[in-house]
Design an enzyme around this catalytic site. Structure first.
Site, PDB file in Angstrom:
ATOM      1  N   ARG A 173      -9.299  -2.399  12.433  1.00  0.00           N
ATOM      2  CA  ARG A 173      -9.223  -2.131  13.875  1.00  0.00           C
ATOM      3  C   ARG A 173      -8.658  -3.308  14.653  1.00  0.00           C
ATOM      4  O   ARG A 173      -8.359  -3.185  15.844  1.00  0.00           O
ATOM      5  CB  ARG A 173     -10.612  -1.764  14.403  1.00  0.00           C
ATOM      6  CG  ARG A 173     -11.081  -0.433  13.863  1.00  0.00           C
ATOM      7  CD  ARG A 173     -12.562  -0.241  14.095  1.00  0.00           C
ATOM      8  NE  ARG A 173     -13.055   0.801  13.209  1.00  0.00           N
ATOM      9  CZ  ARG A 173     -13.623   1.922  13.623  1.00  0.00           C
ATOM     10  NH1 ARG A 173     -13.772   2.148  14.909  1.00  0.00           N
ATOM     11  NH2 ARG A 173     -14.043   2.800  12.751  1.00  0.00           N
ATOM     12  N   SER A 193     -13.289  -1.481   8.045  1.00  0.00           N
ATOM     13  CA  SER A 193     -12.771  -0.972   9.312  1.00  0.00           C
ATOM     14  C   SER A 193     -12.771  -2.020  10.416  1.00  0.00           C
ATOM     15  O   SER A 193     -11.919  -1.990  11.303  1.00  0.00           O
ATOM     16  CB  SER A 193     -13.560   0.263   9.748  1.00  0.00           C
ATOM     17  OG  SER A 193     -14.906  -0.051   9.963  1.00  0.00           O
ATOM     18  N   THR A 194     -13.695  -2.966  10.377  1.00  0.00           N
ATOM     19  CA  THR A 194     -13.737  -4.009  11.410  1.00  0.00           C
ATOM     20  C   THR A 194     -12.419  -4.776  11.439  1.00  0.00           C
ATOM     21  O   THR A 194     -11.859  -5.024  12.511  1.00  0.00           O
ATOM     22  CB  THR A 194     -14.923  -4.970  11.164  1.00  0.00           C
ATOM     23  OG1 THR A 194     -16.129  -4.213  11.212  1.00  0.00           O
ATOM     24  CG2 THR A 194     -14.972  -6.082  12.193  1.00  0.00           C
ATOM     25  N   TYR A 195     -11.893  -5.148  10.271  1.00  0.00           N
ATOM     26  CA  TYR A 195     -10.612  -5.852  10.216  1.00  0.00           C
ATOM     27  C   TYR A 195      -9.457  -4.901  10.521  1.00  0.00           C
ATOM     28  O   TYR A 195      -8.521  -5.260  11.241  1.00  0.00           O
ATOM     29  CB  TYR A 195     -10.420  -6.531   8.856  1.00  0.00           C
ATOM     30  CG  TYR A 195     -11.167  -7.839   8.737  1.00  0.00           C
ATOM     31  CD1 TYR A 195     -10.942  -8.873   9.641  1.00  0.00           C
ATOM     32  CD2 TYR A 195     -12.084  -8.057   7.727  1.00  0.00           C
ATOM     33  CE1 TYR A 195     -11.615 -10.079   9.536  1.00  0.00           C
ATOM     34  CE2 TYR A 195     -12.767  -9.263   7.616  1.00  0.00           C
ATOM     35  CZ  TYR A 195     -12.526 -10.267   8.528  1.00  0.00           C
ATOM     36  OH  TYR A 195     -13.192 -11.460   8.434  1.00  0.00           O
ATOM     37  N   THR A 205      -8.460 -11.855  -6.205  1.00  0.00           N
ATOM     38  CA  THR A 205      -7.549 -12.420  -5.216  1.00  0.00           C
ATOM     39  C   THR A 205      -7.317 -11.362  -4.145  1.00  0.00           C
ATOM     40  O   THR A 205      -6.981 -10.222  -4.452  1.00  0.00           O
ATOM     41  CB  THR A 205      -6.218 -12.862  -5.854  1.00  0.00           C
ATOM     42  OG1 THR A 205      -6.487 -13.926  -6.784  1.00  0.00           O
ATOM     43  CG2 THR A 205      -5.233 -13.353  -4.813  1.00  0.00           C
ATOM     44  N   LEU A 206      -7.532 -11.760  -2.897  1.00  0.00           N
ATOM     45  CA  LEU A 206      -7.420 -10.867  -1.741  1.00  0.00           C
ATOM     46  C   LEU A 206      -6.169 -11.223  -0.944  1.00  0.00           C
ATOM     47  O   LEU A 206      -5.822 -12.397  -0.830  1.00  0.00           O
ATOM     48  CB  LEU A 206      -8.629 -11.053  -0.820  1.00  0.00           C
ATOM     49  CG  LEU A 206     -10.014 -10.946  -1.442  1.00  0.00           C
ATOM     50  CD1 LEU A 206     -11.056 -11.594  -0.541  1.00  0.00           C
ATOM     51  CD2 LEU A 206     -10.339  -9.483  -1.677  1.00  0.00           C
ATOM     52  N   GLU A 207      -5.535 -10.218  -0.372  1.00  0.00           N
ATOM     53  CA  GLU A 207      -4.410 -10.468   0.523  1.00  0.00           C
ATOM     54  C   GLU A 207      -4.748  -9.904   1.891  1.00  0.00           C
ATOM     55  O   GLU A 207      -5.135  -8.748   2.011  1.00  0.00           O
ATOM     56  CB  GLU A 207      -3.133  -9.819  -0.005  1.00  0.00           C
ATOM     57  CG  GLU A 207      -1.908 -10.185   0.804  1.00  0.00           C
ATOM     58  CD  GLU A 207      -1.317  -9.018   1.569  1.00  0.00           C
ATOM     59  OE1 GLU A 207      -0.672  -9.257   2.607  1.00  0.00           O
ATOM     60  OE2 GLU A 207      -1.511  -7.867   1.161  1.00  0.00           O
ATOM     61  N   GLN A 248      -9.345 -14.889 -13.948  1.00  0.00           N
ATOM     62  CA  GLN A 248      -8.880 -15.789 -12.872  1.00  0.00           C
ATOM     63  C   GLN A 248     -10.067 -16.367 -12.109  1.00  0.00           C
ATOM     64  O   GLN A 248     -11.059 -15.694 -11.898  1.00  0.00           O
ATOM     65  CB  GLN A 248      -7.889 -15.092 -11.948  1.00  0.00           C
ATOM     66  CG  GLN A 248      -8.430 -13.924 -11.195  1.00  0.00           C
ATOM     67  CD  GLN A 248      -7.331 -13.133 -10.484  1.00  0.00           C
ATOM     68  OE1 GLN A 248      -6.167 -13.175 -10.858  1.00  0.00           O
ATOM     69  NE2 GLN A 248      -7.706 -12.415  -9.444  1.00  0.00           N
TER      70      GLN A 248
END
Length: 189
Positions: free
Chosen positions: A117, A113-115, A136-138, A181
């Site tokens: 918001r 939630s921090t991101y 892998t994060l986007e 990966q």
């Protein structure tokens, strides 16, 4: 399917190496500095972002095509404790943690939630039964301003679902293309 608790997550991390490195509690402060939390929560595990980023750029004005992705569409940013994402753009990163998902487990991963918001959306696909690797994060910056994300801090929460019966065909069985990966992995077909 049942959602698994912190006790189950700790047990699976210890006995099966499901998450490495593993943090058994929720960390909210490092060396006296407040951070975006990571580690084991009530019904999930808050993953961290490593310091290896690929920031999307339109400098080549290519078409974004998942079947023929142009790696030069990214600029590599590594070794810093943060990454700045341009307005209305995105960056790829990887987790600090390496995962080994059991055959009877499926995960869903949601951004913290921090991101959210701040207009930063974290997108991660499910970890399928017997999938293994760094995630892998986007990170999508939906704002008209540059946005900062932090390495070594929490960015998303993984929720574990245990099935009532084991699947017939796992990700490993079918030779999934993202199995094992190790770095930021670009699209493949």
């Amino acid at each position: 399917m049942t959602i698994k608790s912190d006790k189950w997550i700790r047990r699976m991390a210890a006995s099966h190496g499901m998450i490495e490195p593993f943090e058994p509690s929720l960390v909210r402060e490092v060396n006296g500095n407040k951070i975006v939390s990571y580690g084991t929560s009530s019904y999930g595990y808050d993953i961290r972002c490593a310091d290896d980023f690929r920031v999307f750029t339109n400098i080549n004005s290519t078409i974004v095509d998942p079947k023929n992705f142009d790696p030069s569409s990214f600029v590599e940013v590594s070794g810093k404790n943060y990454c700045v994402i341009p307005p209305n753009s995105f960056a790829l990163a990887r987790t600090v943690e390496y995962f080994r998902i059991p055959r009877n487990v499926l995960t869903v991963c949601l951004g913290k939630s921090t991101y959210a918001r701040c207009g930063i959306i974290v997108n991660v696909t499910p970890f399928e039964p017997e999938w293994e690797g760094f995630v892998t994060l986007e990170f999508s910056n939906t704002t008209p301003l540059p946005a900062k994300i932090y390495a070594g801090e929490g960015c998303a929460q993984v929720i574990f679902f245990e099935a009532d019966e084991v699947c017939e065909t796992s990700y490993r069985d079918r030779g999934g293309k993202y199995q094992g990966q190790v770095g930021v992995t670009l699209p493949k077909i």
